[in-house]
Design a protein around this motif. Structure first.
Motif, PDB file in Angstrom:
ATOM      1  N   TYR A  32       0.903  -1.152   0.066  1.00 19.88           N
ATOM      2  CA  TYR A  32       0.037   0.065   0.083  1.00 19.88           C
ATOM      3  C   TYR A  32       1.063   1.179   0.110  1.00 19.88           C
ATOM      4  O   TYR A  32       1.982   1.246   0.231  1.00 19.88           O
ATOM      5  CB  TYR A  32      -0.880  -0.033   1.138  1.00 19.88           C
ATOM      6  N   THR A  34       1.288   5.201   1.550  1.00 16.88           N
ATOM      7  CA  THR A  34       0.727   6.012   2.299  1.00 16.88           C
ATOM      8  C   THR A  34       1.579   7.405   2.442  1.00 16.88           C
ATOM      9  O   THR A  34       2.801   7.504   1.984  1.00 16.88           O
ATOM     10  CB  THR A  34       1.103   5.220   3.669  1.00 16.88           C
ATOM     11  N   TRP A  35       0.995   8.277   2.696  1.00 12.24           N
ATOM     12  CA  TRP A  35       1.468   9.672   2.994  1.00 12.24           C
ATOM     13  C   TRP A  35       1.382  10.149   4.153  1.00 12.24           C
ATOM     14  O   TRP A  35       0.080  10.482   4.797  1.00 12.24           O
ATOM     15  CB  TRP A  35       1.065  10.650   1.650  1.00 12.24           C
ATOM     16  N   TYR A  36       2.367  10.982   4.444  1.00 14.18           N
ATOM     17  CA  TYR A  36       2.559  11.511   5.980  1.00 14.18           C
ATOM     18  C   TYR A  36       3.088  12.910   5.667  1.00 14.18           C
ATOM     19  O   TYR A  36       3.704  13.411   4.915  1.00 14.18           O
ATOM     20  CB  TYR A  36       3.527  10.998   6.987  1.00 14.18           C
ATOM     21  N   PHE A  46      -0.697  11.389   9.684  1.00 10.81           N
ATOM     22  CA  PHE A  46      -1.356  10.704   8.474  1.00 10.81           C
ATOM     23  C   PHE A  46      -2.059  11.519   7.701  1.00 10.81           C
ATOM     24  O   PHE A  46      -2.937  12.303   8.095  1.00 10.81           O
ATOM     25  CB  PHE A  46      -1.912   9.405   9.205  1.00 10.81           C
ATOM     26  N   GLN A  49      -4.086   7.181   2.001  1.00  3.93           N
ATOM     27  CA  GLN A  49      -3.449   5.893   1.935  1.00  3.93           C
ATOM     28  C   GLN A  49      -4.270   5.339   0.971  1.00  3.93           C
ATOM     29  O   GLN A  49      -5.533   5.410   0.908  1.00  3.93           O
ATOM     30  CB  GLN A  49      -3.520   5.016   3.610  1.00  3.93           C
ATOM     31  N   TYR A  97       4.791  -1.042  11.059  1.00  5.57           N
ATOM     32  CA  TYR A  97       5.658   0.060  10.538  1.00  5.57           C
ATOM     33  C   TYR A  97       6.928  -0.094  10.590  1.00  5.57           C
ATOM     34  O   TYR A  97       7.730   0.526  10.085  1.00  5.57           O
ATOM     35  CB  TYR A  97       5.221   1.214  11.003  1.00  5.57           C
TER      36      TYR A  97
ATOM     37  N   GLU B 105      -3.193   3.550  10.949  1.00  5.19           N
ATOM     38  CA  GLU B 105      -2.608   5.171  11.039  1.00  5.19           C
ATOM     39  C   GLU B 105      -1.836   5.154  12.204  1.00  5.19           C
ATOM     40  O   GLU B 105      -2.123   4.811  13.384  1.00  5.19           O
ATOM     41  CB  GLU B 105      -3.767   5.883  10.876  1.00  5.19           C
TER      42      GLU B 105
END
Lengths: 112, 117
Positions: A32, A34-36, A46, A49, A97, B105
């Protein structure tokens, strides 16, 4: 682990749409994206995603082409408060993570 | 509290001293992570807890670094014989694992800035 490549920095003006592209050529089938977002003196937050096509929430949109070798974070009508570092992460679910790597990110500077 | 809480926010110590950094995660979050962030770099993974146990400590740089989470809530990162190179912001994050079938998250604290003189 899929490695990501992002621009080191980007400049924009208030009210413009900003698109930050992340390359992940060796993304795996079950990975996947995901952007932070990270502001100075704060931990990352966050944003969004996704797995494929398009995902949209109240903050941003994430566009993922069919080959999934890249993704684009789109921020509509940015404001000064969107000045931050944006990180793109790629990894599989259920693994935690620990398998995700934050690169150096993209420093977005929004000017008046 | 509502978010991840880290203490102290700032810690200045001398080379060779022992340091403890505390993380209080969001209530109910089973997963807890420690990251280290140097200036101009992204967060670097150190260790991940699922409940009380360290599920992955592969990011700890050496045996001077150790972390515990005895009751599955608060965690303490311990650094022995600190070195100048340990200076960084230490970030803690927590999450609900497996929510909706994806990795949850991550919610980060504001970090503990460690300066080793």
């Amino acid at each position: 682990l899929a490695k990501t490549t992002q621009p080191i920095s980007m400049d924009s003006y208030e009210g413009q749409e900003v698109n930050i592209t992340c390359s992940h050529n060796n993304i795996a089938t079950n990975d996947y994206i995901t952007w932070y977002q990270q502001f100075p003196s704060q931990g990352p937050r966050f944003i969004i995603q996704g797995y494929k096509t398009k995902v949209t929430n109240e903050v941003a949109s994430l566009f993922i082409p069919a080959d999934r070798k890249s993704s684009t974070l789109s921020l509509p009508r940015v404001s000064l408060s969107d000045t931050a570092v944006y990180y793109c992460l790629v990894g599989p679910p259920f693994s935690g993570y620990s398998t995700l790597t934050f690169g150096k990110g993209t420093m977005l500077l929004v000017s008046p | 509290g509502a978010g991840v809480s880290q203490t102290p926010s700032n810690k200045v110590t001398e080379k060779g001293k022992y340091v403890e950094l505390r993380c209080d995660p969001i209530s109910g979050h089973t997963a807890l992570y420690w990251y280290r962030q140097s200036l101009g770099q992204g967060p670097e993974f150190l260790i991940y807890f699922q409940g009380t146990g360290a599920a992955d400590d592969s990011g700890l740089p050496n045996d001077r670094f150790f972390a515990v989470r005895p009751e599955g809530s608060v965690s303490t990162l311990k650094i022995q014989r600190t070195e100048r190179g340990d200076s960084a912001v230490y970030l803690c994050a927590s999450s609900l694992m497996g929510l909706g079938g994806l990795f949850g998250e991550l919610f980060f604290g504001e970090g503990s800035r460690l300066t080793v003189l």
